[in-house]
Design a protein around this motif. Sequence first.
Motif, PDB file in Angstrom:
ATOM      1  N   SER A  94      -0.507  -5.516   7.686  1.00 48.58           N
ATOM      2  CA  SER A  94      -0.172  -4.104   7.924  1.00 48.58           C
ATOM      3  C   SER A  94      -0.366  -3.267   6.667  1.00 48.58           C
ATOM      4  O   SER A  94      -0.942  -2.171   6.715  1.00 48.58           O
ATOM      5  N   THR A  97      -4.116  -2.998   5.864  1.00 48.78           N
ATOM      6  CA  THR A  97      -4.768  -2.104   6.817  1.00 48.78           C
ATOM      7  C   THR A  97      -4.484  -0.655   6.459  1.00 48.78           C
ATOM      8  O   THR A  97      -5.386   0.189   6.461  1.00 48.78           O
ATOM      9  N   TYR A  98      -3.229  -0.365   6.131  1.00 50.33           N
ATOM     10  CA  TYR A  98      -2.864   1.000   5.740  1.00 50.33           C
ATOM     11  C   TYR A  98      -3.605   1.429   4.472  1.00 50.33           C
ATOM     12  O   TYR A  98      -4.144   2.524   4.392  1.00 50.33           O
ATOM     13  N   SER A 100      -6.455   0.297   3.242  1.00 52.87           N
ATOM     14  CA  SER A 100      -7.904   0.425   3.408  1.00 52.87           C
ATOM     15  C   SER A 100      -8.291   1.621   4.270  1.00 52.87           C
ATOM     16  O   SER A 100      -9.407   2.112   4.173  1.00 52.87           O
ATOM     17  N   SER A 101      -7.352   2.113   5.098  1.00 55.56           N
ATOM     18  CA  SER A 101      -7.686   3.250   5.948  1.00 55.56           C
ATOM     19  C   SER A 101      -7.340   4.588   5.317  1.00 55.56           C
ATOM     20  O   SER A 101      -7.867   5.615   5.713  1.00 55.56           O
ATOM     21  N   SER A 102      -6.452   4.606   4.334  1.00 59.80           N
ATOM     22  CA  SER A 102      -6.068   5.882   3.716  1.00 59.80           C
ATOM     23  C   SER A 102      -7.145   6.328   2.738  1.00 59.80           C
ATOM     24  O   SER A 102      -7.723   5.518   2.020  1.00 59.80           O
TER      25      SER A 102
END
Length: 109
Positions: A94, A97-98, A100-102
Amino acid sequence: MDSFKMLGSSTKLKKESEDRNNTMDDLYSEAGFTLLEEPKSSMVFMDLYGQDEDHIRKIKEFLASFDMVKKMVKPGCSQEVLKVALNSMSTLVSILTYMSSSPILHSSL
């Protein structure tokens, strides 16, 4: 009169010689400036090389830790070990993922 022509041509030769010397001085000074800049570029290369080595070392450390988790969590391990491993991996996924997406924010001057 011959001596006057000779004096004129020697002055002309002297002028041409000075022009060539000035041109050579300009070339050497430009080359010297470039040579002075090279160590800075070499330092940048070495810094990037060092960062790459550090990055690779950290990836190897991560893989070693992951291998250790795989050895501990096998069929037959306790429910408690499995539960902790699942929760930890879920949290890690989690967070990654957070991250790498921000979007990466850069400050501007």
